[in-house]
Scaffold this motif. Structure first.
Motif, PDB file in Angstrom:
ATOM      1  N   TYR A 108     -49.252 -21.400 -18.308  1.00 22.62           N
ATOM      2  CA  TYR A 108     -49.641 -22.817 -18.443  1.00 22.62           C
ATOM      3  C   TYR A 108     -50.822 -22.944 -19.419  1.00 22.62           C
ATOM      4  CZ  TYR A 108     -51.107 -27.439 -16.777  1.00 22.62           C
ATOM      5  OH  TYR A 108     -51.466 -28.743 -16.692  1.00 22.62           O
ATOM      6  N   PHE A 141     -49.671 -22.482 -22.967  1.00 25.56           N
ATOM      7  CA  PHE A 141     -48.876 -23.610 -23.517  1.00 25.56           C
ATOM      8  C   PHE A 141     -49.766 -24.817 -23.792  1.00 25.56           C
ATOM      9  CE2 PHE A 141     -44.768 -22.373 -24.217  1.00 25.56           C
ATOM     10  CZ  PHE A 141     -44.223 -21.620 -23.180  1.00 25.56           C
ATOM     11  N   VAL A 142     -50.642 -25.124 -22.844  1.00 25.58           N
ATOM     12  CA  VAL A 142     -51.475 -26.320 -23.073  1.00 25.58           C
ATOM     13  C   VAL A 142     -52.440 -26.044 -24.236  1.00 25.58           C
ATOM     14  CG1 VAL A 142     -53.143 -27.859 -22.009  1.00 25.58           C
ATOM     15  CG2 VAL A 142     -51.275 -26.969 -20.661  1.00 25.58           C
ATOM     16  N   LEU A 178     -51.753 -24.713 -26.862  1.00 23.70           N
ATOM     17  CA  LEU A 178     -51.047 -25.018 -28.131  1.00 23.70           C
ATOM     18  C   LEU A 178     -51.318 -26.447 -28.576  1.00 23.70           C
ATOM     19  CD1 LEU A 178     -47.504 -23.384 -27.714  1.00 23.70           C
ATOM     20  CD2 LEU A 178     -49.072 -23.068 -29.613  1.00 23.70           C
ATOM     21  N   MET A 179     -51.514 -27.325 -27.585  1.00 23.37           N
ATOM     22  CA  MET A 179     -51.540 -28.761 -27.912  1.00 23.37           C
ATOM     23  C   MET A 179     -52.920 -29.228 -28.361  1.00 23.37           C
ATOM     24  SD  MET A 179     -48.790 -30.486 -27.427  1.00 23.37           S
ATOM     25  CE  MET A 179     -49.422 -32.112 -27.065  1.00 23.37           C
ATOM     26  N   GLN A 180     -53.915 -28.398 -28.220  1.00 19.83           N
ATOM     27  CA  GLN A 180     -55.278 -28.953 -28.343  1.00 19.83           C
ATOM     28  C   GLN A 180     -55.674 -29.133 -29.803  1.00 19.83           C
ATOM     29  OE1 GLN A 180     -56.472 -30.025 -25.788  1.00 19.83           O
ATOM     30  NE2 GLN A 180     -54.881 -29.086 -24.545  1.00 19.83           N
ATOM     31  N   TYR A 209     -58.849 -23.551 -22.573  1.00 23.37           N
ATOM     32  CA  TYR A 209     -57.539 -23.244 -21.976  1.00 23.37           C
ATOM     33  C   TYR A 209     -57.215 -21.769 -22.123  1.00 23.37           C
ATOM     34  CZ  TYR A 209     -56.497 -28.035 -20.849  1.00 23.37           C
ATOM     35  OH  TYR A 209     -56.528 -29.278 -20.262  1.00 23.37           O
ATOM     36  N   LEU A 267     -49.417 -16.977 -30.497  1.00 20.38           N
ATOM     37  CA  LEU A 267     -49.044 -18.122 -31.343  1.00 20.38           C
ATOM     38  C   LEU A 267     -50.196 -19.107 -31.432  1.00 20.38           C
ATOM     39  CD1 LEU A 267     -46.722 -19.405 -32.928  1.00 20.38           C
ATOM     40  CD2 LEU A 267     -46.030 -20.587 -30.845  1.00 20.38           C
ATOM     41  N   ARG A 280     -52.521 -20.033 -34.619  1.00 23.65           N
ATOM     42  CA  ARG A 280     -52.421 -21.406 -35.146  1.00 23.65           C
ATOM     43  C   ARG A 280     -53.818 -21.989 -35.320  1.00 23.65           C
ATOM     44  NH1 ARG A 280     -48.270 -25.558 -32.366  1.00 23.65           N
ATOM     45  NH2 ARG A 280     -46.779 -24.169 -33.354  1.00 23.65           N
ATOM     46  N   VAL A 327     -39.471 -23.253 -31.984  1.00 22.87           N
ATOM     47  CA  VAL A 327     -40.938 -23.378 -31.857  1.00 22.87           C
ATOM     48  C   VAL A 327     -41.326 -24.853 -31.782  1.00 22.87           C
ATOM     49  CG1 VAL A 327     -43.122 -23.042 -33.064  1.00 22.87           C
ATOM     50  CG2 VAL A 327     -41.430 -21.191 -32.979  1.00 22.87           C
ATOM     51  N   VAL A 373     -40.992 -25.512 -27.790  1.00 22.53           N
ATOM     52  CA  VAL A 373     -42.342 -25.123 -27.340  1.00 22.53           C
ATOM     53  C   VAL A 373     -43.303 -26.289 -27.552  1.00 22.53           C
ATOM     54  CG1 VAL A 373     -44.268 -23.611 -27.839  1.00 22.53           C
ATOM     55  CG2 VAL A 373     -41.941 -22.698 -27.739  1.00 22.53           C
ATOM     56  N   ASP A 374     -43.389 -26.745 -28.805  1.00 23.74           N
ATOM     57  CA  ASP A 374     -44.431 -27.750 -29.059  1.00 23.74           C
ATOM     58  C   ASP A 374     -44.159 -29.040 -28.326  1.00 23.74           C
ATOM     59  OD1 ASP A 374     -46.179 -26.410 -30.425  1.00 23.74           O
ATOM     60  OD2 ASP A 374     -45.667 -27.096 -32.421  1.00 23.74           O
ATOM     61  N   ILE A 385     -42.397 -27.991 -23.878  1.00 21.73           N
ATOM     62  CA  ILE A 385     -43.147 -27.418 -22.745  1.00 21.73           C
ATOM     63  C   ILE A 385     -44.622 -27.761 -22.831  1.00 21.73           C
ATOM     64  CG2 ILE A 385     -43.697 -25.260 -21.580  1.00 21.73           C
ATOM     65  CD1 ILE A 385     -41.140 -24.093 -22.833  1.00 21.73           C
ATOM     66  N   SER A 386     -45.234 -27.536 -24.001  1.00 25.91           N
ATOM     67  CA  SER A 386     -46.696 -27.685 -23.963  1.00 25.91           C
ATOM     68  C   SER A 386     -47.070 -29.158 -23.813  1.00 25.91           C
ATOM     69  CB  SER A 386     -47.306 -27.100 -25.237  1.00 25.91           C
ATOM     70  OG  SER A 386     -46.645 -27.627 -26.343  1.00 25.91           O
ATOM     71  N   ARG A 387     -46.231 -30.062 -24.385  1.00 19.82           N
ATOM     72  CA  ARG A 387     -46.587 -31.473 -24.158  1.00 19.82           C
ATOM     73  C   ARG A 387     -46.463 -31.769 -22.664  1.00 19.82           C
ATOM     74  NH1 ARG A 387     -46.934 -35.658 -27.227  1.00 19.82           N
ATOM     75  NH2 ARG A 387     -46.126 -34.584 -29.056  1.00 19.82           N
ATOM     76  N   CYS A 404     -46.806 -29.692 -20.165  1.00 18.69           N
ATOM     77  CA  CYS A 404     -47.936 -29.139 -19.421  1.00 18.69           C
ATOM     78  C   CYS A 404     -49.187 -29.987 -19.670  1.00 18.69           C
ATOM     79  CB  CYS A 404     -48.209 -27.706 -19.889  1.00 18.69           C
ATOM     80  SG  CYS A 404     -46.857 -26.601 -19.511  1.00 18.69           S
ATOM     81  N   TYR A 405     -49.372 -30.391 -20.926  1.00 12.36           N
ATOM     82  CA  TYR A 405     -50.607 -31.129 -21.240  1.00 12.36           C
ATOM     83  C   TYR A 405     -50.610 -32.457 -20.489  1.00 12.36           C
ATOM     84  CZ  TYR A 405     -54.335 -33.228 -24.007  1.00 12.36           C
ATOM     85  OH  TYR A 405     -55.519 -33.830 -24.406  1.00 12.36           O
TER      86      TYR A 405
END
Lengths: 493, 481, 636, 100
Positions: free
Chosen positions: A293, A296-297, A299-301, A310, A427, A431, C570, C574-575, C578-580, C582-583
């Protein structure tokens, strides 16, 4: 668990140097910023030297408790000021010493309300040191809260984005944690019938009935788990990290989250082994979710510090997974990972601190192209990112290797999922590095000069420690082994 | 019946007489504040001598008025606490602009009479002496509250306080009557022998409950707490400080004494006490969250703290009593420090809003630190005396098996930390709209603040000596059984 | 099976060969960042010493009976004894010689190629990091140590691909390379951890011995073999994870020459050869390896047919040649695989370095552009390019022919003829695409610039500097061309050198029937002639047979849409997925609920506070009511 | 005793309830104080009855003291209420409701 009393009370000396440092800082008048900073560097330096001495003077072969100091404090309740060091707490004390010293250096350029900052900073670290040393449940709780309450002011006054919300949320979360821990501690004290809080006597097996152990373990795990950012209870840590000033978030992410994991290990696991075995699977599930988790989160920041926040959640998941495997290797890996992650996060925040002081922005889209302008400063961040990915040659690799080894043996499915989490971590770390540092030189930051030697020392120290521990991990494993092997053998009997 | 054992009472009686005479003297024409200083200094002197007298007679032992008035370690410790409380309150009455200058003598007279009454209450052993001393203290407080120069606030608070107070005392009297009629004994020790047998009888239990309601009023526990917010807000800062510290301590003492003798054996009574403590804790904390006025916030926090103390008392064994005694001292120290800062910040005696605390850390660091330490101690953060008090109470409670009660209490601690942090945030974080002048704090006030900070932190950190005193004080309560 | 007592000389040479590059990496990074010449000297010095040591080691231990092992105990905690040290074995010796020679030549070559680049010292720092990692990988005694350097090699490839980090495409390619190899490494990690759990010891010598693996169930053996093969797929860019290698061409050409053709990608094949006895114990796994080798070989060669970028052609050919090696090893041809690895390292590095010279001179990768600018006039690179291409397609006198012949021999031994057929098709395609490129370069295009004036104006001014750069870049080309020519004749002595230490399944079996070699040679010649017809002839329209079928052309140029699939995976999964999720969960669910609870308490606080106000008499009533209720409660 | 003690309790209970009702219902401060006086008298009745029932003099002494204290209570109460009346001109407790 044999004990070897200390010739000279080193542990109290460490605590004392923090407290005396705080008092001397409070006496210096407010406007002498430079003097305050020098005094705090001196005192944190003394602390670091003492911790280094304790670390290297620790007798690897003898193991058990060393540097023991025992003074009865409140005999009627059986509370005693009982400081000692064993395989589990030694790496953490060394970690605190290093992060403390580098934290003070990182905030060298602070100029608003300097005196209060460093006074509260010393108090917080004194609390952290106290907790790692004390072998008395009462004092573990007292030091836990002593390290907690300066946190509010440190974040609320010197913080950055959304500091009130972050500070209030963090303090209430952690106090809610202590609201769960205190009843459990007193329950253990009451149910033991020995009328003592001292850890050694509470530890011999068969003292508590299984129900008590299960209930107390759950309370303690949730209480300390909040601090260790276990999955559902982790949302305070990214907000807290982002809001805190860099020096504080170094100690906060680097060390305070270790208090949570250490608390689970020291109080929950060692006192209620049956509870541990009963709840182990539950811990493992939460840990694995935390790992995947967090990645994955992450990745979004779009904010550098949120990414690091995270990533700490994901790395603390690895520690928790290690603890949940109920094996020697799991414990070794978890304690090693605590140390490695502490140093790595401190390096992360220290380098972000430097970048933020120069560019006044933490948002990744605005940052691009720093590597050309500040090669050394971004170099440190990239090294921390590489450590975060668990690259061999840096400390995190060994921690993760041993934890995944133990996890694959006990919970094959969870182990595999956790290891796959590594790919996602790679990843999102890359990034961040690519967006923030690579790319064409950013015109906005053209005028900034690279980090000078003096300002770079904290990062150099942290990077050196990462490399040394990464290249010869037996330095730490021998110490941790002296505590984990006897404990697990004692448990199996 | 040698009179020496009633030393403190006699001294305070003489002191209050002295102030009564002073108030008869015609008001002199020269500058009023010089007269102020003289009265203030005499009050300080008399209060400090009072402490010495109490300390001297700490080991007095014996009975007066054919067993209606017992003097033992328990009562002497509480008398010392009360004299200490009085001394502290008088020390912050330095330049009291809130009370009309002509009334100053009456003010000190009533303060000393109320302390005398509370001392009588603490060592009262029979229903009659309890009732009399309680009424005496209440009446003096009603007038003190109404004395405030700003008529509208003081008056309304006075009326509310009076009405609720007399209603509660009437209910208490009716309860005492029931108790007396069913047990046949007016003295607590005699009653202690008879009651356990007939505790299940409805008249006895309801009598006991009604009797306790009078003391719950004094302690501001759930059903009888309505007066507290208005009285604290309406009364002048010094009187509110006095009510928050001294009368709370005495109330704890008398509830402990009554319950120690009459409370054993009835599960129902314990259930009622648990219910009352939980509700008053939660109610106090919840209501305090949204308060804007500091004194009203402190009032609700006092209600919450009475809930915590009740946990200590409802355990009904020496560990619980000593914890409650320790908590009484802790309450005295914490509340006084908080009120000291309020008094210091509002020299003209106005009601202080939380926003007005802004920029305190710049205006006077020592006061800001005092407020910080006091509030963290009230919240129960470890190195302070508040935490040790809560810790002792929780250990006593869990030993008796009330684990869920402790967990609820801890959740309340978390809620209470929220509003304490709001106040600290105001003091340390907010910047005042316009730059306020730095607060000039006279040296004795700085010394007092420093001493109280030291007391809270040092005692919090190594409380062993005080715990021993509390345990010694709890001894007499369990002798009778 | 542990070797004879360690010779002091061997140990000293080994330590020098591995530790010196690491020391030069640290020195350059810390100290000599400012002075490019010094750092280049340091790095090349350490590589030469490494080369000398490895050649000395090879000479010393030529007739080695059993592998020599020096190992120290690393983590001595209970249940975790990981030996960390060196293993001397014919395969290792061969590997370190190949690696050090290519490293030495490429570093010398980059003196010319990278001259004037701002990051010159940083380049040499990463080069010595790579040398250290690759040398230690080839000498590692246990799988964990191998994994340790395996990841470090991945790191150096990331750093070198993204060397010119101003270019977004370079950093993107670096990231893609690292993440894809990381996916492979994760499988390798799980594989050797499972092995460790079941056998308790990770040392390679132990794993290869049949006795140790007797205890493990065959199905488990296959599972761990497949997982370890995942690592090989990741590192050597085989079928599922092959798209990162063509993108890796973003890095400087010497990097492509060193890492992405000769040494790094060969690490996967080296691992395969290293654990060959272990793998050959599970026939199921071997057939899977064979299949994957074949698929990636065919796939890559088809992609090479249509590519216009000179470096990408050679990248695709590297993938297909690696596919060949894995097919050989999968078919049990241990010597064939290893020998092809050595020869391929030689001529592929040669091809890359030649194209490096062209790119350096004309600053363009496009082959038609190069031929228009008259690349054919540069004698040395052109001749060596032709030589390399000939070796690649397996024409007789060159080393390529011998290794291809060995591979065909091992494939023919297999019962199922389809692998042999695929091999032959592969030979044909290889010959076709390599000579397609050669003929495009050689044939003077219509709009070619006047022959006289040297087309590239850029290098007009510094005539002397130009001279030095050409000589420095030409030297490695000549050496490598010599190697590609001579190496073929060393096949038999190498076979004895390698064969002696192995008892692989039917290796030294009867010499396979000779018709496959004839067929392979014929197909190679056919491929070359087809390329001549379509590209080499005077009036050729320079359009390949594939270009005529647009759908096929698009399929190959899109790398069979694998890249599209990964991009989709990806971005969307993923982007955005899943990560959205989770966010949002983090923000809405957890934070939302807890903030909701806090608002609830504050709201209830407001209600309770409101209850406190109100007329006195209501309060009295409330007090009395509560008392009555409590009294009533008594009766329950 | 001429009548069983329980009757005395019942009467006193009713009187007590009346006092409470008067305190709560009436909108006049003085009537509230009066109600409290009634409650005090109810308690005195119980005391006198108990003294007779247990034939011990404690009850009697208690009542004497209650009368004295009731007097002081009324004096203090009326003092404040008259003061409030002079200040606000009304006895109605409703308008003494400013504190929030």
């Amino acid at each position: 668990m044999q004990m070897e009393p200390a010739s000279f009370p080193f542990l109290s000396a460490i605590l004392l140097s923090c407290v005396v440092g705080m008092l001397t800082i409070m006496l210096i008048p407010e406007e002498k910023h430079r003097l305050i900073k020098q005094v705090s560097v001196v005192f944190s330096g003394i602390c670091l030297l003492l911790t280094l001495y304790v670390f290297f003077a620790f007798n690897r072969k003898l193991g058990g408790l060393q540097f023991v100091e025992h003074v009865s404090w409140i005999p009627s309740l059986g509370i005693s000021y009982f400081n000692a060091v064993d395989g589990f707490s030694l790496p953490n004390i060394l970690l605190t010493g290093i992060v403390f010293f580098t934290g003070v250096l990182t905030m060298w350029e602070l100029n608003t309300r300097v005196k209060e900052y460093f006074a509260l900073y010393f108090l917080m670290v004194a609390g952290v040191f106290g907790l790692f040393m004390s072998m008395d449940l009462f004092f573990i709780f007292v030091w836990y809260d002593v390290s907690l309450f300066p946190m509010y002011l440190l974040i609320a006054v010197w913080g950055t984005t959304r500091k009130e919300y972050g500070a209030m949320k963090l303090t209430l979360y952690l106090l809610a944690g202590s609201a769960l821990i205190l009843p459990a501690i007193i329950l253990l004290w009451a149910k033991s019938g020995l009328d003592t809080f001292s850890f050694v006597s509470l530890m011999h097996p068969g003292l508590f009935t299984p129900e008590v152990q299960k209930f107390a373990f759950l309370l303690l795990f949730l209480g300390f788990g909040i601090l260790a950012a276990v999955w559902p209870l982790h949302t305070w840590s990214p907000d807290g990290h982002v809001a805190a000033p860099h020096g504080v978030s170094m100690v906060h992410a680097g060390v305070l989250m270790k208090i949570g994991a250490f608390g689970i290990l020291r109080v929950a696991i060692m006192l209620c082994p049956l509870g541990w075995i009963y709840w182990a699977k539950f811990m493992a599930v939460l840990a694995v979710i935390g790992i995947v988790y967090g990645a994955f989160v992450g990745l979004m920041q779009t904010d550098l510090k949120y990414v690091i926040g995270y990533s700490s959640v994901s790395h603390m998941g690895v520690v928790c997974l290690g603890l949940s495997t109920v094996t020697v290797a799991g414990l070794n890996g978890a304690v090693f990972q605590m140390f490695a992650h502490g140093i790595m996060t401190a390096l992360f925040f220290s380098s972000v601190g430097y970048i933020y002081d120069r560019t006044h922005t933490k948002m990744i889209p605005e940052l691009g192209g720093l590597s050309r302008i500040m090669p050394v400063a971004s170099g440190f961040f990239i090294m921390a990112a590489l450590a975060g990915m668990g690259l061999p040659g840096l400390a995190n690799f060994w921690g993760e290797l041993v934890v995944f080894l133990a996890a694959l043996k006990v919970y094959p499915l969870f182990g595999v999922i956790a290891v796959l989490g590594l790919v996602v971590t790679a990843l999102f770390m890359l990034r961040v590095v690519q967006k923030a540092f690579y790319g064409p030189a950013n015109p906005r930051f053209a005028g900034l000069q690279d980090v000078s030697l003096w300002l770079g020392t904290p990062r150099i120290i942290l990077a050196a420690v990462l490399l040394i521990v990464g290249l010869c991990p037996s330095l730490l494993f021998n110490v941790i082994r002296t505590a984990s092997v006897p404990f697990m053998n004692g448990l199996l009997r | 019946m040698n009179w020496t054992i009633a030393g403190p009472e006699i001294f305070y009686f003489a002191a209050s007489l002295w102030f009564l005479l002073l108030s008869f003297a015609p008001p002199r024409k020269p500058a009023a504040d010089r007269a102020h200083r003289r009265e203030y200094l005499t009050a300080i002197f008399l209060a400090s001598v009072g402490i010495l007298v109490c300390l001297a007679s700490i080991h007095a032992q014996g009975w007066l008025f054919i067993r209606a008035y017992s003097v033992d370690v328990f009562s002497q410790v509480f008398k010392t606490l009360l004299s200490l409380g009085l001394f502290l309150i008088v020390s912050i009455c330095g330049h009291m602009t809130d009370i009309d200058d002509r009334r100053h003598n009456e003010f000190y007279f009533l303060l000393f009479v109320c302390t005398l009454a509370l001392m009588l209450l603490v060592s009262a052993d029979s229903l009659l002496s309890i009732y009399l001393s309680l009424e005496l203290s209440s009446y003096s407080l009603y007038i003190l509250v109404a004395l405030r120069k700003k008529q509208s606030l003081g008056l309304e608070a006075g009326i509310k306080y009076f009405l609720i107070g007399s209603f509660a005392s009437a209910v208490m009297l009716f309860g005492m009557a029931l108790l007396y009629s069913s047990s046949g004994a007016a003295y607590l020790p005699a009653m202690a022998k008879v009651l356990p047998a007939m505790i299940a009888h409805p008249a006895v239990i309801i009598g006991l409950l009604f009797t306790l309601s009078g003391f719950f009023f004094k302690l501001a526990v759930f059903p009888f707490h309505f007066w507290a917010p208005d009285t604290y807000q309406g009364a002048s800062n010094q009187v509110a400080a006095y009510i928050a510290t001294a009368s709370k301590v005495a109330a704890i003492a008398v509830i402990m004494r009554v319950l120690a003798f009459a409370g054993h054996g009835s599960a129902y009574l314990v259930h009622v006490l648990v219910f009352l403590s939980v509700v008053s804790m939660t109610l106090g904390n919840l209501a305090a969250i949204v308060q804007k006025d500091i004194k009203r916030l402190l009032a609700f926090s006092t209600i919450a703290h009475s809930g915590y103390v009740l946990i200590g008392i409802l355990v009904l064994d020496p560990a619980g009593y000593s914890a409650a005694i320790f908590y009484a001292l802790a309450l005295l120290a914490m509340k006084f420090t908080a009120f000291m800062v309020v008094v210091e910040l509002a020299p003209d005696g106005r009601n202080l809003q939380i926003e007005e605390l802004a920029g305190l850390h710049k205006r006077s660091p020592i006061m800001a630190l005092a407020l910080l330490v006091a509030l963290f101690s009230l919240a129960g953060i470890p190195p302070t005396i508040g935490f040790t008090g809560k810790f002792l109470i929780f250990t006593a409670a869990i030993q008796k098996g009330y684990v869920w009660l402790v967990i609820i209490a801890m959740i309340n601690v978390v809620i209470s930390l929220y509003y304490y942090l709001l106040v600290i945030k105001a003091a340390y974080l907010l910047e005042p709209a316009e730059a306020l002048p730095p607060l000039v704090v006279s040296f004795p006030k700085k010394l007092l603040a420093g001493l109280s900070i030291a007391a809270i932190v040092v005692v919090g950190f190594c409380p062993y000596w005080l715990i021993q005193v509390a345990q010694a004080a709890a001894q007499p309560l369990s002798l009778w059984r | 099976m542990v070797g004879s007592p360690p010779h002091a000389v061997d140990l000293a040479a080994l330590i020098a060969a591995t530790m010196l590059p690491f020391a030069s990496f640290l020195a350059i990074l810390v100290a000599t960042r400012g002075r490019p010449r010094l750092s280049a000297g340091l790095s090349i010095g350490s590589v030469t010493i490494a080369l000398v040591c490895s050649i000395a080691l090879l000479a010393l231990n030529f007739q080695l009976a059993a592998p020599i092992q020096f190992s120290t105990r690393l983590i001595a905690s209970s249940g975790l004894n990981i030996p960390f040290g060196f293993l001397l074995d014919p395969l290792n010796l061969l590997m370190i010689v190949v690696v050090s020679t290519i490293c030495f030549l490429v570093q010398v070559y980059s003196l010319g190629y990278m001259a004037g680049d701002p990051g010159f010292s940083r380049y040499y720092a990463f080069m010595s990091l790579f040398t250290w990692a690759m040398m230690s990988l080839s000498l590692s005694a246990s799988l964990l140590q191998l994994y340790f350097f395996w990841e470090l090699v991945g790191l150096s490839s990331y750093l070198l691909i993204g060397f010119w980090y101003e270019k977004f495409s370079a950093t993107q390619a670096g990231k893609k390379a690292f993440v894809m190899t990381r996916a492979g490494d994760v499988a390798f990690f799980i594989g050797f951890l499972l092995l460790f759990i079941h056998t308790g010891d990770l040392s390679i010598v132990h794993l290869n011995s049949r006795a140790a693996l007797a205890g493990i169930s065959p199905s488990f053996l296959t599972l761990s073999a497949l997982l370890i093969f995942g690592g090989i797929v990741g590192k050597s860019a085989q079928f599922p994870l092959l798209t990162w290698l063509p993108d890796a061409m973003e890095g400087p050409t010497p990097v492509s020459a060193l890492l992405h053709s000769a040494t790094m990608v060969a690490a996967g094949v080296y691992l395969f050869a290293r654990l060959f006895p272990f793998f050959s114990m599970s026939p199921v796994a071997m057939s899977v390896f064979l299949a994957i080798g074949t698929i990636s070989m065919l796939l890559a060669s088809t992609m090479a047919l249509v590519s216009r970028d000179i470096k990408r052609v050679w990248a695709y050919s590297t993938i297909s040649q690696l596919g060949f090696m894995i097919m050989a090893l999968g078919a049990g041809g241990y010597f064939a695989g290893v020998f092809h690895l050595t020869t391929h390292a030689g001529f592929k590095a040669l091809l890359f370095l030649c194209s490096g010279v062209f790119i350096h001179r004309y600053e363009t990768n496009d082959i038609y552009e190069l031929s228009r600018l008259g690349a054919r006039r540069m004698l040395v690179p052109m001749v060596s390019m032709v030589l390399g291409a000939a070796a690649l397609s397996g024409l007789p006198p060159l080393s390529g022919y011998f290794s291809k012949e060995a591979i065909m021999g091992s494939l023919s031994v297999l019962p199922d003829p389809v692998w042999l057929a695929a091999g032959l098709v592969g030979v044909f395609l290889t010959a076709y695409y390599s000579f397609r490129l050669i003929f495009i370069l050689l044939l003077p295009g219509e709009s070619e610039a006047p022959a006289g004036a040297p087309a590239a104006p850029a290098h007009e001014s510094d005539e002397s500097g130009h001279k030095f750069q050409d000589r420095v870049m030409a030297l490695p080309l000549i050496i490598l061309s010599a190697v590609t020519v001579i190496l073929g004749f060393f096949a038999t002595p190498l076979k004895h050198f390698l064969g002696a230490s192995l008892t692989a399944r039917g290796l030294a079996g009867t010499e396979a029937s000779s018709w496959p070699h004839m067929a392979a040679l014929a197909l190679a010649v056919a491929g070359v002639s087809l390329a001549w017809i379509e590209f080499g002839r005077k009036g050729a329209k320079q359009v390949g047979f594939v270009d005529r079928i647009p759908s096929l052309y698009r399929l190959f140029s899109e790398r069979w849409y694998i890249d599209r699939f990964y991009g989709l995976l990806v971005n969307v999964v993923v982007d955005r997925g899943i990560s959205r999720l989770c966010y949002q969960n983090d923000k809405k669910v957890i934070d939302g609920s807890i903030d909701g609870i806090c608002e609830g308490t504050v709201e209830s606080g407001r209600v309770v506070a409101f209850l406190q106000t109100g007329m006195v008499q209501y309060r009295l009533l409330a007090m009395f009511a509560v008392l009555v209720l409590l009294a009533l409660y008594f009766y329950y | 005793m001429i009548v069983p003690f329980s009757n005395v309790l019942v009467v006193a209970g009713i009187l007590f309830a009346l006092g409470v009702f008067c305190t709560v219902a009436r909108r006049n401060l003085i009537m509230i104080v009066l109600g409290i006086e009634i409650m005090l008298n109810a308690a005195s009745i119980v005391f006198v009855g108990a003294a007779l029932h247990l034939d011990s003099l404690d009850g009697q002494t208690f009542v004497l003291f209650i009368l004295a204290v009731a007097a002081t209570e009324v004096s203090v109460g009326l003092a404040i209420i008259v003061y409030a009346f002079r200040r606000t001109g009304s006895f109605d407790p409703a308008n003494f409701n400013l504190l929030r």
